[in-house]
Structures are given as structure tokens and as C-alpha cells.
Scaffold this active site. Structure first.
Site, mmCIF file in Angstrom:
data_model
loop_
_atom_site.group_PDB
_atom_site.id
_atom_site.type_symbol
_atom_site.label_atom_id
_atom_site.label_comp_id
_atom_site.label_asym_id
_atom_site.label_seq_id
_atom_site.Cartn_x
_atom_site.Cartn_y
_atom_site.Cartn_z
ATOM 1 N N CYS C 85 -1.379 0.368 13.275
ATOM 2 C CA CYS C 85 -1.223 -1.024 12.846
ATOM 3 C C CYS C 85 -0.200 -1.715 13.755
ATOM 4 C CB CYS C 85 -0.732 -1.100 11.406
ATOM 5 S SG CYS C 85 -1.697 -0.156 10.215
ATOM 6 N N HIS C 89 0.005 -5.312 15.469
ATOM 7 C CA HIS C 89 0.796 -6.253 14.661
ATOM 8 C C HIS C 89 2.296 -6.177 14.929
ATOM 9 C CE1 HIS C 89 -2.634 -7.409 12.141
ATOM 10 N NE2 HIS C 89 -2.953 -6.127 12.061
ATOM 11 N N CYS C 123 -9.662 -4.144 8.618
ATOM 12 C CA CYS C 123 -8.939 -4.040 9.886
ATOM 13 C C CYS C 123 -9.047 -2.613 10.424
ATOM 14 C CB CYS C 123 -7.483 -4.424 9.654
ATOM 15 S SG CYS C 123 -6.582 -4.788 11.160
ATOM 16 N N CYS C 189 -5.271 -11.759 -25.500
ATOM 17 C CA CYS C 189 -3.945 -11.151 -25.524
ATOM 18 C C CYS C 189 -2.962 -11.914 -24.639
ATOM 19 C CB CYS C 189 -3.995 -9.695 -25.055
ATOM 20 S SG CYS C 189 -4.597 -8.560 -26.320
ATOM 21 N N ARG C 227 -5.013 -1.134 -13.122
ATOM 22 C CA ARG C 227 -4.400 -1.668 -14.338
ATOM 23 C C ARG C 227 -5.420 -2.438 -15.163
ATOM 24 N NH1 ARG C 227 -3.230 -1.981 -18.323
ATOM 25 N NH2 ARG C 227 -1.376 -2.659 -19.480
ATOM 26 N N CYS C 231 -6.909 -1.997 -19.159
ATOM 27 C CA CYS C 231 -7.097 -3.031 -20.170
ATOM 28 C C CYS C 231 -8.533 -3.002 -20.692
ATOM 29 C CB CYS C 231 -6.827 -4.425 -19.583
ATOM 30 S SG CYS C 231 -5.160 -5.027 -19.834
#
Lengths: 154, 106, 270, 134
Positions: C85, C89, C123, C189, C227, C231
Site C-alpha cells: 500500500c 500511497h 485496490c 430500538c 454488528r 442485531c
């Protein structure tokens, strides 16, 4: 929880005032504790008496997730070459195994203060016992209430 | 074995009590959990942690499955002289990882 | 054994293995002030003081282990192109500064929104000619945590790209759609009952400003999509699959709601 | 037994006003079993949202009214309809319909075409909640 806070406050005051009050309360680790924790404590202390005082076990009264509970133990005792806190052992009541961690300190620790993070499968009592270089044992206990997580992975 | 995050003050006054904080990545598999197939996942924890200061052991800990994944341990030591702290973690597979940190004592 | 302890050089404390950076987080990790009439609050504000302290101190935040791992991956050559990377970059502290605050963002390749993980993998495939990291792999979580950290404390910028208006609307609808055997929407919620208690857990407002997070329940890092799957499992719905358009639209909508709030990556949550 | 009941068709019931006066099954509900369902966070899920007179249960939710005294406020038939299909009375309510399988989206594979509670469990819970009197 209010009662707990009061008790802890008293202990903290006791620790700050010095060792004078400490020997008033003799804790026999044979109370309502599940057998395994009792046995683990006995393996550590042998037949020596264990006194309340000096040790401050810091745990949140209510934790958000039992997978990570911050724990700190401070022992109000100096760390001199021939008079120091040698070992701090932490025990739990309801996990599958009664031992949590045993910390070995030296006079070069400077202070008897350790912390870590522990797992608690359920709300329960935690016990911290310090052994001084003179062979005496000191204890503090705390109750922790563990919140059940909502929306966990199924 | 793992990635670690160590916090040792770079400098200290002679005789000063300094706090050392350590984090290491490790699953701390308790040995009490079952996998998706219902079989017990074997225990794999870091069971021993030590700290030496210029070669002398100043602190150690025996750890049990109740210690969280990615164990976090803090303790103190007296800054006696400039030199090196060596922190070692040993797991159930017998691997030991040692990391060092320099401290300059003024 | 090879991956040793690292210094947080990106935080400018690379003098020694010393990480005293706790003060940086305290001010970043909160919602907007009520004085502005903004009632939005980060999940950070709903946590207990111990969990807040864990996030607020980089030397105790386990998410920083992932960040260090991510820094390593950033600098490691990979793929047929044998490029890292960093080869393209450069220093992430500069090149990635503020980037994560814009994600999910419009992707000209697909003509729709992609999230940060997808951007990283695109990428990787195109420029490194390497296999994409699997969803939720330690590698993609580490790299997105590392890139995310470069925007910590900066305001979320998602929501002002007209090309994404349709996708945001789709995410909005998904947020309000009742689902599962228990027939709940996200809004039931997180809009109608935030700050109340579901069992023992306080319901936050659903501002996803700290991902990837170190969740105590997982004892590891995880993405927003993981996450959201929790739920969905909670209301007994069939979770969307990782990388599905539904998830990216929902993610996009959530971040557009959090526009202006501070990025907290890597956050700690119960 | 639960599997059999849940597999396909739900038992028919008749709504009269804001109540389902007649029990879903002949066998009378058992309050003790009903209490176990109410306090179970896997089965009844009630305490995720409601509080109630259950001193041994920590961490009761506060998204919904307390169950204390519900037996004084509502008849058994009224309680029954609020369990079976609360949203028939108030479409905006977050109270799930515990005995309904139609009109739901993306139900997880493990729960598909099954009501949250069986007819017998509904009767057990009705019998228990009716005992919660002021």
C-alpha cells in the site's frame, strides 16, 4: 450495591489509616464459597490465618460484558528489601476454574499495584489475597454483577 | 506469536516508581468452550508472564483461563538504572515471546 | 513470532516503545454538544466508565493491536505486482488522513456505494494483483482499523454525494423496515427507544462512528456488518450476507445520519 | 412436542372486541410453566422489554410497561389477544405478535413459519399473567 460501596469505603479508610484496624476481622476462607475456590485459596494460604485489610480489590460493581472486566489490586504496604508484598493471588467463585491470576512481586516493584482484565461467566464474588514477605496473608473481596448481553451472535 | 503493545516511560528519575502497561494479542482459549462440532476446543492460553530489568526478574505472573483474550497486564517497578526491560509471555504451546524496552534513568 | 511490538510512529511518538497518547482520544470520542441543539450521541456516551477508559487510552485499547497489524500490512508487499500500500500511497498518516470519514463512498467502477473494506480490496485486486482479503478476516479488519485511525477525531463526511441519494434512501427504508420473527425495525430500538434498557443493555442511537470496533462480546475486532448481523439475529431475521448491497446501503445510511460526528476508530464497545 | 405444534397451521381463534375470550387449547394453562416462559430470555423474551415482579431476575428491560398488576388491569381474554397479536390492537406497538406467522419479512431459517410461542405456552403465560394482581 449500596452496602457493598459502604463496606468498601470503610476498607479504603482502613487501609489509609494504616494497619491498626486490619487484624480486627479475621476471615476464614471457609464461608459460603464454592468448594473449588476454597480449595484453591487453601492451596495458596495453607493453614495460615487470613486477615482483612491492606488489600484493595478494585472492580466495577456492574460490568457491561463479562468477557472483559477490569481488575486492579493495590496493597497498602511498603516494598522494603526485607519487608514487602511477595504475592497477590486472585480467585473467583463461579468460573470453571477458581484461579484468575497470581502476581509475583519483588522489593523492586516499588509499589504493590497490579491490574489486568478478567472474564466472569456470571455475577459472582472475587477474592484477592496478598502474601507479605513475613508470611502473613491479607484479603479483600468484591461482588461483581455481570450484565447479560443483548443481541449477541446466535 | 503475537503482536504486543508495551508502554514503558522512556525516562525516569532514579528511585521513581514507574508503571508498565502491556497488551498482547492472543485468543486465550479457555479449554472450556466447545466448537461448532460440539467437541471441546483445546486450551491455549498465555500462562506465564515475566519482566526482567537488566537481567534480574522484577515481576512475574501466572495466568489462568479467566484472563481475557488479548491479555492486558500492568505493574510497577523502581527505576534503578538505565538499561533494558525484557517482557516475556509463554503460552501453552511452549512458545515464548520476548520484547524489550529501553529506559533511561537520570 | 515475527510480529513484535511496534511503536505507534503514525502518532508521532516513535522515540521508544512508549505510547502515551491517551489524551488524544478523550475529546474525539463523544457526540456533538447539546449546546448546538444536536441530540446525537455516540455509542461511547452510553458505555460505562471502564469501557470508555479502555477506548480512551491507546495503551489499553485492544483495537490498537489491530492497528499495529494494519500498519504492518500497509507496508508489506503483496500480490503479483509485488507492491505494498505504501509503495503507492506513501505515509498513511498523510495520504489516508480523513479518507475513512468519507466511507461508504461512490464507486465509479460499480456506479454505487462501496464501503472501506471493499475499497481496500478493490485496490488490492487491481493494483497489487492480490487475492482480496476475506470478509471479517484479521487482515481486512487490521487494515481498515489502520486506515480508519488516520481519520480519528475528524467529522464523518458521508451524505453529501448526490450520486448516492438513491442508495441512502434505500438504506433509510431498510432501517425502518420491520424484520424477523419478532418483527422489529432498526428504528424501533435505535430511534424510538435509545437510552432505554433492552434487558441489561442500554440501547444506543446507532451511530456507527467507531468501526471496525473491538467488541468485548466478541473478544476481537469486527466490522459494522458483523454488528448488524448480531442485531438481525436478535430480532430473529435472516441476516444479509457480507458485502450485500443491502448492508452497504444500510451502512451508508447510518454514516449519513452520523455526518459531522467524530470518527472513533478503533472504538471499544460492550 | 413443540416441534409438532409449530410445524404448520396455527390453531384458529376468535377475536371479540379487544380480547380472545376462548383459550387456544382445551388443557388449562399452567401458571408455573407460564412464569418460566415469561422469565426465560430464550423463550418468552418478556424481560428484555418489560419489568415485572421477579426479584431474582436482574436486568429487566424498560421499553415496555411493567407486568406487575397486569392481571388486575386486563382480563384473561385481553391478555390472550395482546400475546397472540398485539399489533392488531396497535400497529405501532413494538410488542411482537407471539402467535402469528404471516406478514413477516426475512424471518431467520430457524424461526420460519413458527410462532414465537406454541398455543400451549400462550395459555401457560396467560394463566400466569392473570395471577399478577395488585
Amino acid at each position: 450495591m449500596t452496602i457493598l460501596a459502604t463496606r468498601r469505603d470503610i476498607l479504603r479508610t482502613g487501609a489509609a489509616t494504616g494497619a491498626a484496624f486490619a487484624t480486627l476481622l479475621l476471615v476464614r476462607p471457609v464461608m459460603a464459597k464454592p468448594e473449588e475456590m476454597e480449595a484453591a485459596i487453601r492451596a495458596f494460604t495453607g493453614s495460615a490465618p487470613v486477615a482483612k485489610g491492606k488489600v484493595e480489590l478494585v472492580l466495577p460493581a456492574l460490568v457491561e460484558n463479562g468477557n472483559s472486566v477490569p481488575l486492579a489490586v493495590n496493597v497498602a504496604h511498603w516494598m522494603e528489601p526485607n519487608d514487602y508484598v511477595k504475592t497477590i493471588a486472585v480467585f473467583n467463585e463461579k468460573n470453571p476454574q477458581p484461579n484468575v491470576a497470581t502476581f509475583h512481586l519483588t522489593p523492586r516493584s516499588g509499589r504493590a499495584s497490579v491490574s489486568t482484565r478478567i472474564r466472569l461467566g456470571d455475577s459472582q464474588k472475587i477474592t484477592a489475597i496478598a502474601q507479605l514477605s513475613d508470611g502473613s496473608f491479607w484479603v479483600d473481596e468484591a461482588e461483581v454483577i455481570v450484565t447479560l448481553p443483548a443481541c449477541a451472535e446466535s | 506469536m503475537a503482536r504486543t503493545l508495551i508502554n514503558v516511560p522512556p525516562t525516569a528519575k532514579r528511585g521513581e516508581v514507574v508503571e508498565i502497561k502491556t497488551l498482547i494479542s492472543h485468543p486465550m482459549e479457555t479449554g472450556f468452550r466447545t466448537g461448532p462440532d460440539g467437541a471441546l476446543i483445546p486450551r491455549d492460553i498465555i500462562h506465564r508472564f515475566t519482566c526482567t530489568y537488566n537481567g534480574e526478574e522484577v515481576f512475574s505472573a501466572d495466568l489462568f483461563p479467566a484472563i481475557t483474550a488479548n491479555p492486558f497486564i500492568t505493574f510497577t517497578t523502581v527505576a534503578t538504572e538505565s538499561g533494558e526491560l525484557a517482557l516475556s509471555w509463554t503460552d501453552d504451546k511452549g512458545q515464548t515471546q520476548t520484547e524489550t524496552a529501553k529506559i533511561t534513568v537520570e | 513470532m515475527s510480529a513484535g511490538s511496534r511503536r505507534l510512529s503514525f502518532l508521532g511518538v516513535g522515540v521508544a516503545p512508549v505510547l502515551i497518547v491517551s489524551a488524544l482520544v478523550g475529546s474525539a470520542a463523544v457526540g456533538l454538544a447539546d449546546a448546538d441543539g444536536d441530540s446525537r450521541r455516540s455509542g461511547f456516551d452510553f458505555m460505562g466508565p471502564q469501557t470508555q477508559a479502555m477506548q480512551g487510552d491507546d495503551t489499553s485499547n485492544p483495537g490498537m493491536l489491530a492497528v499495529l497489524e494494519g500498519e504492518d500490512i500497509w507496508n508489506r508487499k503483496a500480490g503479483a505486482a509485488d507492491k505494498s500500500c505504501a509503495d503507492c500511497h506513501g505515509d498513511a498518516a498523510r495520504s489516508m488522513h480523513g479518507v475513512a470519514a468519507h466511507y461508504p463512498a461512490f464507486d465509479t467502477g460499480t456506479g454505487g456505494p462501496i464501503n472501506l473494506d471493499q475499497r481496500i480490496n478493490t485496490c488490492r485486486e487491481k493494483n497489487q494483483e492480490a487475492e482480496p482479503f476475506p470478509w471479517e478476516s484479521a487482515e481486512i479488519l487490521a487494515l481498515s482499523a489502520y486506515v480508519g485511525l488516520q481519520s480519528r477525531g475528524m467529522p464523518v463526511q458521508v451524505g453529501d454525494d448526490a450520486r448516492l441519494a438513491g442508495a441512502i434512501k434505500a438504506g433509510d427504508e431498510a432501517f425502518h423496515r420491520k424484520q424477523g420473527q419478532l418483527d422489529f425495525s432498526c428504528a424501533d430500538c435505535h430511534d424510538a427507544n435509545w437510552d432505554r434498557k433492552l434487558g441489561g443493555s442500554v440501547i444506543p442511537q446507532g451511530h456507527a462512528t467507531g468501526y471496525p470496533i473491538y467488541r468485548l462480546e466478541w473478544q476481537s475486532m469486527g466490522s459494522l456488518q458483523r454488528r448488524l448481523r448480531n442485531c438481525m439475529a436478535g430480532v430473529r431475521a435472516e441476516p444479509y450476507s457480507y458485502g450485500s448491497p443491502e448492508f452497504v446501503e444500510l451502512e451508508l445510511y447510518l454514516m449519513s445520519r452520523s455526518r459531522g460526528m467524530a470518527v472513533e476508530t478503533p472504538a471499544v464497545r460492550p | 412436542m413443540i416441534g409438532v405444534v409449530l410445524a404448520l397451521a396455527l390453531l384458529p381463534y376468535t377475536v371479540v372486541g379487544d380480547a380472545v375470550p376462548a383459550p387456544l387449547v382445551e388443557a388449562p394453562g399452567d401458571p408455573a410453566r407460564g412464569r418460566a416462559v415469561v422469565t426465560s430470555r430464550q423463550r418468552g423474551l418478556c424481560l428484555l422489554c418489560h419489568t415485572g415482579p421477579f426479584p431474582e431476575e436482574r436486568f429487566q428491560g424498560d421499553l415496555a410497561p411493567s407486568l406487575a398488576g397486569v392481571g388486575s388491569r386486563l382480563s384473561e381474554g385481553q391478555i390472550r389477544l395482546r400475546l397472540i397479536d398485539s399489533r392488531r390492537l396497535d400497529p405501532g406497538s413494538i410488542m411482537p405478535s407471539y402467535y402469528r406467522t404471516d406478514g413477516l419479512e426475512r424471518v431467520g431459517a430457524a424461526w420460519r413459519d413458527k410462532p414465537v410461542l406454541s398455543a400451549e405456552e400462550i395459555e401457560d403465560v396467560v394463566a400466569f399473567l392473570a395471577t399478577l394482581r395488585d
